[in-house]
Scaffold this active site. Sequence first.
Site, mmCIF file in Angstrom:
data_model
loop_
_atom_site.group_PDB
_atom_site.id
_atom_site.type_symbol
_atom_site.label_atom_id
_atom_site.label_comp_id
_atom_site.label_asym_id
_atom_site.label_seq_id
_atom_site.Cartn_x
_atom_site.Cartn_y
_atom_site.Cartn_z
ATOM 1 N N ASP A 103 37.716 16.377 64.553
ATOM 2 C CA ASP A 103 36.352 15.648 65.031
ATOM 3 C C ASP A 103 35.373 16.778 65.268
ATOM 4 O O ASP A 103 35.767 17.475 66.201
ATOM 5 C CB ASP A 103 36.673 14.541 65.953
ATOM 6 C CG ASP A 103 37.244 13.265 65.052
ATOM 7 O OD1 ASP A 103 36.801 12.943 64.153
ATOM 8 O OD2 ASP A 103 38.325 12.883 65.540
ATOM 9 N N ASP A 163 41.003 21.612 65.635
ATOM 10 C CA ASP A 163 40.631 20.275 66.011
ATOM 11 C C ASP A 163 39.831 19.754 64.890
ATOM 12 O O ASP A 163 39.526 20.453 63.897
ATOM 13 C CB ASP A 163 39.582 20.289 67.243
ATOM 14 C CG ASP A 163 38.937 18.877 67.498
ATOM 15 O OD1 ASP A 163 39.827 18.090 67.740
ATOM 16 O OD2 ASP A 163 37.756 18.875 67.482
#
Lengths: 859, 170
Positions: A167, A165
Amino acid sequence: MLLRLPATLHYPIIIRKVEKQVDEEIKHRDVLFTYTYIGKVTHQDKYTDEEVEVDKVFPAHFQSTLEGTIQSWLVWEGDEIREPRDILDVNEPCKHSVQFNGMCVECGRDMTEVDFAGDEYNDRANIQGAHDTDKLLISQDEASEADQLDKRHLLNNRKLSLVVDLDQTIIHAAVDPTIGEWQKDPDNPNYEALKDVRAFQLVDEGPGVRSCWYYIKLRPGLEQFLESIAEKYQLHIYTMGTRQYAREIAKIVDPDRKYFEDRILSRDESGSMVAKNLTRLFPVDTRMVVIIDDRADVWKWSPNLLRVSAFDFFVGIGDINAGFLPKKQEIPSTKKIEAPKETKTTDTNGHTGALTAEAEPVANGEVSEDATPAQTDTTALQQVVAMTRPDADAAIQEQQVHTQDEVIASQLEDKPLLRLQQQMDEKDGLGSDSTANPPPEPITTQHTDSDSSDSETSSNSGKAKRHSILRDDDEELIHLKRSLRAVHERFFIEYDRKRTSGAGKGGRVAALAGKQKAPIPDAQSSSSDLHNVPDVKKIMPTLKERILAGVVIVFSGVLPLNTDIQTADISIWAKSFGARISDKVNKEITHVIAARVGTAKVKTAVKRGIKVVGLDWLMHSIQQWRKLNERPFMLKGIGQKELLNDLKDPSSEVEAAESDPVDASMVAVMGDADSKLSSEEDTSALNDTEESEDDGQRKKRPKLDLHDMPALDPNADPEFVSPNSPVELSKAEWQDMEDELNDFLGSDIDSESDAESVRSDRNLTTRTKKRGRDDDTDGESGTDGEGRNGDMGNKRQKGGRTSALRAVKNAESSGGNTPQDQAGVSKLERAQTQEEYEAELAIELERQMEEAAEGEDNS
Amino acid sequence: MFFLRYLEREISLHPSFLGNNINDFLQRKLYEDMEGSCNGEYYIICIMDIYNISAGKVRPGTGIAEFTILYRAILWKPFKGEAIDCVVQGVKPQGVFCEAGPLSVFVSKMHLPRDYKYNPDATPVNYSGPEGDTIQKGQAVRVQILGLRSDVNQLFAIGKMSAGWFGLLT
């Protein structure tokens, strides 16, 4: 390809004549066979004129829905067919197994046309085949073939797949223009931390803004992390950001495109705005996939997930791409952002309130309220379906995109970071009396300071230094690297073990199978090879569960009111590491995770010698994948006692508790009678209070000595206080009683006061206790209690529990008064006349406060 | 294939634009609206000239004026069977994505030149041919269009490189 009869025919049917022979070429809509079926017709009887239903045989023909050459017929003339079944094996020239935007990529045919029989070519390929587009669909066969290839490729290189991922996992992004200004200003306290923040511009983001700058902070150590992890893992990006955004980030994170290449999946292709689904990337098998993400809920707590703690560099910004997601459950943050948190809580002016209300909800709160209803009522299945048909909820997405834009716009306008820093500065000014300091001086000192120790905690640095709100001290990736390596290692140990041990057996099986079916030897050996692949979904949880195995946790003051403690974010996280969560402090509990001192649970825990630690302990243990020593994380306010408890033999503690069970039993028996009996009791207690009011230092110690109690904790409940118990009870009985008592009273604290009221022979003990608490509460009761008139009977007190007093408690409950203060206040109060009933009120108030505190803890 | 064609476009103007430079407004709006657009059949590449702007008609009740503009534009309409040159945009196990201007073309691995093999290990990922030539991102290829499909304002095509003279451009 087998041709199956559609369900729409009039079954049963009887095949009359087969029109196409084996090896014959058939086209779409060619007549394959004729058949008859029996239908009903209404028929007028020629004699009676009555309408009767008569069976009639109708002839019909069946047209082909497939093209190709006939391999074999599975039915023949004269067969009666009662239900849909396969009738024909057709060798198709094109299987349409890969489709690009509704076209078969091999023959170019339009795949969207719907057959008369309801067959859609679309259904043949319904799995997303590529990371960066949702237009390319592949069939199940094609997918598993690709998956096998992929797996073999990975195994040969001894790699696993890692879905990353972006963010708040490996980067933190913000659009607050303040960052840009700070970056240009070497005098800014945050300058040092912002040095390596990268920026890029995306055009056409946000309403009314043609382009805006994104500031990207890489998680410390990211480069080394990627480099070393890429040896063990094939990396994929899966982000909720837009495609453009993801590309830009990839450019920053991986400028040579050697780690991620084109394996980037953004929300444009994800097919869902609210959930991430591993099957989107690995449609067939997820045995070799590890995910790292800071949010577990979007993955539905997938067993492949290795959750990392969120990287929160730009304080208060949150995840700029999380607008569509349900609101993140806030976990009280750990040490690193302690400073700004302090600003939020300790500043009492309305300013902070406004800020906290804005900064966080703006990041994810208000948006999610729109997003959640749409999300919650869709089941998991629907979501998966929706993911393959991306335009299904286009309208919702459209709306969400707007709200997302608003989030960005509000961040651009509000400049939350600037305001945080301003508050920090204000606080610094107040705290260190340096408000009058001329500007040049702090700058010079700050230069030296920030050069040497920017990330250092500011306690020892000069008072003139402006504190930075941004800290660059995240070390998650170091631990993450270790955990990922551990998983990788474990996986391949398992794989090698299975392969070597299974080789003989598998070989035999293969040989046997080979004799029977004479398949291609290659395929046989390869499939058995892939059979030996262990499952990350099993390996990782077993690794994790060891870490906190045997730990039983009670949360106290950590979770907000009304949260279900078992399903709270942090609870699930802890549980995945083998810990158990309980809601009551009982014998099993090994750790109490407390946010602050003074809650009922903490008191009970201290009394029983249970370790009371801060949330940091849990977070760090989870982060580092090992059960850390609790000592550095012991809660501050009770540290001494804790140490004491630690040093003591725990068994003696238990004995102490067990040696006086009768009192508790008495309490249990008499608990319900207290309201009747207490009046005499209370007054006597009050008298005592008056007597000892001046003596601020007098504690209950002497009393305890009087009772000859060994090493009893001052906070101990009266249940445990009496040593001279005439009756001996077994441990189990004692436990039962305590449980019953707790159930009945709802809290230990209640029982404390109840106990006091009941037992007259222990006035001394109870009195001193009372005195302490009276002092606590007199201040409050003075303001509130004065206004009340008339004689307050005890019964009335009981009945009036939900009186206006409750309103006061909020204001007061946070105050941890020192005894001196209390004494001072209480003296003032005593000057007034109606001491007696004031004190009564005080008791009542105290009770309510504790109830409230207890309720908070329980939830 | 490219075409030069006379086209017609109706444009509505808000009354606030009705002034001296109304022609400029109309012209700008036409360029903004039409250039680079796709109607599902062809792309309008470039507007050559405007040869008539009709008299405006005020729509009753709203005050908005409607103009019909006749103009000439260069269109690009891809045809089935047409050969086009494109740039490789992405390499997947299933085939190759190419782009010819606004058109995105997918070439299945079946239709790559003969004996091209997928190399997932290479950076960047590529298909390599028998003579060591590789199809990878950024390379120019010649593709024959096998099928076309139109979306709302975009065209998609699938193609092949397997016939003679197609494939890598050198």
